[in-house]
Design an enzyme around this catalytic site. Structure first.
Site, PDB file in Angstrom:
ATOM      1  N   ASP A  64      15.503  34.766  52.366  1.00  0.00           N
ATOM      2  CA  ASP A  64      16.708  34.183  52.955  1.00  0.00           C
ATOM      3  C   ASP A  64      17.820  35.225  53.058  1.00  0.00           C
ATOM      4  O   ASP A  64      18.064  35.980  52.107  1.00  0.00           O
ATOM      5  CB  ASP A  64      17.172  33.021  52.057  1.00  0.00           C
ATOM      6  CG  ASP A  64      18.366  32.301  52.628  1.00  0.00           C
ATOM      7  OD1 ASP A  64      18.228  31.717  53.715  1.00  0.00           O
ATOM      8  OD2 ASP A  64      19.447  32.336  51.993  1.00  0.00           O
ATOM      9  N   GLU A  75      26.746  45.460  49.466  1.00  0.00           N
ATOM     10  CA  GLU A  75      28.054  45.636  50.109  1.00  0.00           C
ATOM     11  C   GLU A  75      28.494  47.095  49.949  1.00  0.00           C
ATOM     12  O   GLU A  75      28.262  47.681  48.897  1.00  0.00           O
ATOM     13  CB  GLU A  75      29.145  44.778  49.426  1.00  0.00           C
ATOM     14  CG  GLU A  75      28.848  43.322  49.210  1.00  0.00           C
ATOM     15  CD  GLU A  75      27.702  43.027  48.254  1.00  0.00           C
ATOM     16  OE1 GLU A  75      27.598  43.705  47.207  1.00  0.00           O
ATOM     17  OE2 GLU A  75      26.908  42.130  48.556  1.00  0.00           O
ATOM     18  N   GLN A 109      28.720  29.716  46.644  1.00  0.00           N
ATOM     19  CA  GLN A 109      27.485  30.525  46.575  1.00  0.00           C
ATOM     20  C   GLN A 109      27.836  31.998  46.353  1.00  0.00           C
ATOM     21  O   GLN A 109      27.817  32.809  47.293  1.00  0.00           O
ATOM     22  CB  GLN A 109      26.698  30.384  47.888  1.00  0.00           C
ATOM     23  CG  GLN A 109      26.096  29.007  48.088  1.00  0.00           C
ATOM     24  CD  GLN A 109      25.593  28.808  49.509  1.00  0.00           C
ATOM     25  OE1 GLN A 109      26.300  29.063  50.476  1.00  0.00           O
ATOM     26  NE2 GLN A 109      24.365  28.335  49.634  1.00  0.00           N
ATOM     27  N   ASN A 168      20.208  36.433  47.883  1.00  0.00           N
ATOM     28  CA  ASN A 168      21.487  37.034  48.259  1.00  0.00           C
ATOM     29  C   ASN A 168      22.589  36.443  47.386  1.00  0.00           C
ATOM     30  O   ASN A 168      23.540  37.117  47.020  1.00  0.00           O
ATOM     31  CB  ASN A 168      21.788  36.759  49.732  1.00  0.00           C
ATOM     32  CG  ASN A 168      23.161  37.249  50.119  1.00  0.00           C
ATOM     33  OD1 ASN A 168      23.419  38.450  50.140  1.00  0.00           O
ATOM     34  ND2 ASN A 168      24.076  36.325  50.379  1.00  0.00           N
ATOM     35  N   ASP A 186      18.388  25.057  60.578  1.00  0.00           N
ATOM     36  CA  ASP A 186      19.772  25.479  60.798  1.00  0.00           C
ATOM     37  C   ASP A 186      20.179  25.167  62.233  1.00  0.00           C
ATOM     38  O   ASP A 186      19.370  24.663  63.024  1.00  0.00           O
ATOM     39  CB  ASP A 186      19.910  26.976  60.537  1.00  0.00           C
ATOM     40  CG  ASP A 186      19.836  27.303  59.055  1.00  0.00           C
ATOM     41  OD1 ASP A 186      20.268  26.463  58.237  1.00  0.00           O
ATOM     42  OD2 ASP A 186      19.351  28.398  58.710  1.00  0.00           O
ATOM     43  N   GLU A 194      14.411  36.648  57.018  1.00  0.00           N
ATOM     44  CA  GLU A 194      15.405  35.979  57.851  1.00  0.00           C
ATOM     45  C   GLU A 194      16.549  36.968  58.072  1.00  0.00           C
ATOM     46  O   GLU A 194      17.432  37.111  57.232  1.00  0.00           O
ATOM     47  CB  GLU A 194      15.955  34.714  57.178  1.00  0.00           C
ATOM     48  CG  GLU A 194      16.845  33.941  58.133  1.00  0.00           C
ATOM     49  CD  GLU A 194      18.046  33.250  57.498  1.00  0.00           C
ATOM     50  OE1 GLU A 194      18.621  32.365  58.133  1.00  0.00           O
ATOM     51  OE2 GLU A 194      18.435  33.605  56.367  1.00  0.00           O
ATOM     52  N   ASP A 230      24.376  23.098  49.544  1.00  0.00           N
ATOM     53  CA  ASP A 230      23.877  23.734  50.767  1.00  0.00           C
ATOM     54  C   ASP A 230      22.383  23.406  50.875  1.00  0.00           C
ATOM     55  O   ASP A 230      21.548  24.261  51.135  1.00  0.00           O
ATOM     56  CB  ASP A 230      24.114  25.247  50.726  1.00  0.00           C
ATOM     57  CG  ASP A 230      23.694  25.940  52.023  1.00  0.00           C
ATOM     58  OD1 ASP A 230      23.497  25.231  53.035  1.00  0.00           O
ATOM     59  OD2 ASP A 230      23.549  27.171  52.020  1.00  0.00           O
ATOM     60  N   ASP A 237      27.626  35.861  45.700  1.00  0.00           N
ATOM     61  CA  ASP A 237      26.555  36.832  45.996  1.00  0.00           C
ATOM     62  C   ASP A 237      26.162  37.597  44.732  1.00  0.00           C
ATOM     63  O   ASP A 237      27.029  38.057  43.975  1.00  0.00           O
ATOM     64  CB  ASP A 237      27.043  37.853  47.032  1.00  0.00           C
ATOM     65  CG  ASP A 237      26.888  37.339  48.450  1.00  0.00           C
ATOM     66  OD1 ASP A 237      26.956  36.104  48.638  1.00  0.00           O
ATOM     67  OD2 ASP A 237      26.718  38.167  49.361  1.00  0.00           O
ATOM     68  N   TYR A 263      22.357  40.864  53.976  1.00  0.00           N
ATOM     69  CA  TYR A 263      23.648  40.937  53.271  1.00  0.00           C
ATOM     70  C   TYR A 263      23.527  41.265  51.781  1.00  0.00           C
ATOM     71  O   TYR A 263      24.456  41.022  51.009  1.00  0.00           O
ATOM     72  CB  TYR A 263      24.399  39.598  53.423  1.00  0.00           C
ATOM     73  CG  TYR A 263      24.195  38.941  54.766  1.00  0.00           C
ATOM     74  CD1 TYR A 263      24.790  39.484  55.906  1.00  0.00           C
ATOM     75  CD2 TYR A 263      23.382  37.818  54.919  1.00  0.00           C
ATOM     76  CE1 TYR A 263      24.578  38.904  57.153  1.00  0.00           C
ATOM     77  CE2 TYR A 263      23.172  37.234  56.163  1.00  0.00           C
ATOM     78  CZ  TYR A 263      23.773  37.789  57.279  1.00  0.00           C
ATOM     79  OH  TYR A 263      23.566  37.227  58.505  1.00  0.00           O
ATOM     80  N   LEU A 264      22.374  41.806  51.374  1.00  0.00           N
ATOM     81  CA  LEU A 264      22.148  41.959  49.927  1.00  0.00           C
ATOM     82  C   LEU A 264      23.133  42.927  49.265  1.00  0.00           C
ATOM     83  O   LEU A 264      23.494  42.758  48.116  1.00  0.00           O
ATOM     84  CB  LEU A 264      20.714  42.454  49.667  1.00  0.00           C
ATOM     85  CG  LEU A 264      19.570  41.524  50.102  1.00  0.00           C
ATOM     86  CD1 LEU A 264      18.229  42.111  49.704  1.00  0.00           C
ATOM     87  CD2 LEU A 264      19.734  40.124  49.498  1.00  0.00           C
TER      88      LEU A 264
END
Ligand code: BGC
Length: 604
Positions: free
Chosen positions: A226, A233, A194, A127, A334, A268, A85, A196, A230-231
């Site tokens: 970055d 859940e 990737q 993340n 992106d 971001e 990525d 988390d 979403y760090l």
């Protein structure tokens, strides 16, 4: 107290930025006056002839960045990585990818950049890691429930957190992936390679602090955070923007603040306005966040020839905690993301800017600025004028200052990450390696290829986009109200003309943008500024004074004004160059280059 010095030559514009604003009460607000240049080390300049850009090459090319007039550089990830990525899959957080050089090369680069007055921002991508990171390799082999295993998020069923959306829609079908070694599923919001990290494990945060301090000690001035929404859940949530995630960010902020209070965090967070603003906290989370809500609306406004989408989103997002600032951008590495607009708006954007399916990825458009507007210089200028006059700190993507384009035939988002085009020479002057070894091919099409679009040629042509960008930046740098002033939209009675003031107590600027392809006129209510005299920031020309009646403005198609609203005393009596503007800055070496070339030609 804010102290202004007078405008200076382009060559010294960077030192000029540093000296222009002395803010003794808030010495750490440097980012409010900054302009950030985003680049990829691998794409910028190859000093070793292996086909891949490197830190030594970037260091050699720093003068291009300084000459542009920007004040900070944001580097895309340059850490060891399997590059599945493009470096956002990190396998070692405290090193440099050997293709790009060594840690010493990085040190040398930071030193050289600082000496030239440039600040450096690096990526903090926590993340997730690469699945090749030793933490993941250890976790998949560690016993269930052990702290090592719990560096990541595991499941026996792969059915938890089902309300979380999939982000990489074109390549992933689930946020869970099966690991045959662990014999369990692991959570990933991006590519399945990737995994988390698990921020519920305090050991993860301990490692993050070690990483922060490692780069702080090497002198970095900021981190781009970055994928921060979403760090963490939690069941029955979207897994985005959770309170627990904000707590992690506060802890990161406290850590950098303790080590270097001048260092900044740039989030971001590609979210709706109401969910993006909380990333500033009460001034105790991120100093800056990308203005994802504004970006697509700049393009929409241009497509629809209607300023309303811009005014609406700016008004909804202008109240921030005092130390905070938006980071504004048009394009980046992106896709031009359309996740946070309505389906109808997305469809319109696709119809206007990306009719061919190949130009799209996930929910966005994978094109650069120049190609999005078919190379139309007027629209490129207009978008940049908006970028540099909206409230926030502009971020310019490498190559956009010369109008580089993209290669839609390359996979993923590689099409917008091609080699910087330095000259009409082999490989665009990016590398002297055989072209087969280049990390990606340079753009070669007749309109945008490196033979037509490159730095060397544009430095020599006074009217080039590069020289125009330098002028725009110099003018912006000379007026603190663009970075720090408030914004007020003024009804023009013509939706194609967007009028707004950028004001500080000591300085008022009126901006007027004609979004239409054709000439427009409007009567703008400027009675609040009655008695003031508009003076063009570029040429110094004096406009008729503002009276009690609506002020009549006429603009040719796709053009703009930046007008200082001067008092009668300050205003020039005739049209004459004014501070920070007046003449287009000549590059110091342009004339010399011309002479050297002429000399070389004479000598055969
Ligand atoms: C980066 C992308 C990357 C993703 C996953 C993003 O937000 O900007 O380039 O693919 O994070 O790491």
């Amino acid at each position: 107290m804010t102290v202004h010095t007078s405008g200076a030559s382009a060559a010294s514009s960077r030192t000029h930025i540093a000296r222009r604003t002395v803010d003794s009460e808030h010495p750490t607000y440097w980012y409010k006056d900054a302009i950030i240049y985003q680049l990829h080390v691998r794409s910028f300049f190859d000093s070793s002839c292996d086909g891949i850009g490197d830190f030594k090459g970037l260091t050699q090319k720093l003068d291009h960045i300084v000459d542009l007039g920007v004040s900070a550089v944001w580097l895309l990830p340059f850490f060891p990585s399997p590059l599945r990525d493009d470096g956002y899959d990190i396998s070692d957080y405290c090193g440099v990818n050997p293709d790009y050089g060594t840690l010493d090369d990085f040190r040398g680069f930071v030193e050289a950049a600082h000496a030239k007055g440039l600040r450096i921002l690096v990526e903090l991508v926590v993340n997730h890691t690469s699945d090749q990171h030793p933490w993941f390799q250890r976790a998949r082999r560690a016993p269930k429930g052990s702290p090592e295993r719990d560096f990541y998020v595991w499941s026996d069923t792969g059915h938890e957190y089902e309300d979380a959306r999939i982000i990489f829609l074109d390549s992933e079908t689930s946020n869970w992936a099966w690991d045959p070694v662990a014999r369990a599923y692991y959570w990933h919001r991006f590519y399945s390679h990737q995994p988390d990290l698990n921020f519920d494990n305090p050991l993860v945060m301990r490692e993050v602090k070690t990483i922060l301090n490692f780069w702080l000690d090497l002198g970095v001035d900021g981190f781009r955070l970055d994928a921060v929404p979403y760090l963490v859940e939690r069941e029955n949530t979207t897994g985005e923007n959770l309170d627990e995630t904000h707590s992690v960010l506060k802890a990161i902020r406290a850590e950098i603040e303790a080590r270097n209070p001048d260092c900044i965090l740039l989030a971001e967070a590609n979210q709706m306005p109401k969910d993006t603003i909380p990333y500033f906290g009460q001034g105790d989370e991120c100093h800056m966040a990308f203005h994802f809500p504004l970006m697509p609306r700049l393009f929409m406004a241009l497509a629809k020839e209607d300023g309303a989408p811009i005014a609406q989103v700016v008004e909804d997002t202008m109240r921030l905690p005092e130390p905070c600032q938006w980071a504004l951008f048009l394009r980046n590495h992106d896709e031009l993301t359309l996740e946070m607009v309505t389906e109808e708006e997305r469809e319109d954007m696709w119809q206007f800017y990306a009719t061919h399916r190949r130009l799209r990825i996930n929910l966005g458009i994978r094109r650069r600025l120049a190609s999005l507007v078919d190379g139309d210089r007027k629209r490129i200028e207009l978008l940049n004028a908006l970028l540099l006059s909206m409230p926030g700190t502009p971020v310019i993507y490498y190559g956009d200052e010369i109008g580089m384009s993209d290669n839609p035939f390359l996979g993923d988002r590689d099409g917008v990450r091609t080699p910087m085009q330095w000259s009409p020479d082999r490989n665009g002057g990016f590398s002297c390696a055989p072209s087969v070894s280049l990390y990606l091919p340079p753009v070669v099409d007749p309109l945008f290829g490196y033979e037509a679009v490159n730095v060397e040629t544009q430095r020599e042509i006074r009217s080039s986009l590069l020289n125009w960008m330098r002028w725009l930046i110099e003018v912006r740098n000379a007026h603190a109200c663009f970075g720090r002033g408030d914004i007020r939209f003024i009804a023009s009675g013509n939706s194609r003309l967007l009028a707004y003031t950028r004001c500080l107590p000591e300085e008022k600027v009126l901006c007027v943008v004609n979004l239409s392809e054709t000439a427009q006129a409007a009567n703008v209510d400027l009675s609040e500024h009655e008695g003031r005299v508009p003076v063009d920031l570029f040429g110094g020309c004096r406009f008729p004074p503002i009276g009690a009646l609506p002020y009549q403005l006429t603009l040719p198609g796709r053009s703009f004004y930046w007008l200082r609203l001067s008092s009668q005393d300050e205003a020039p009596t005739v049209c004459e160059p004014c501070e920070g503007g007046g003449t287009k800055p000549e590059l110091p070496d342009a004339q010399a280059t011309r002479q050297t070339r002429a000399e070389a030609r004479r000598q055969g």
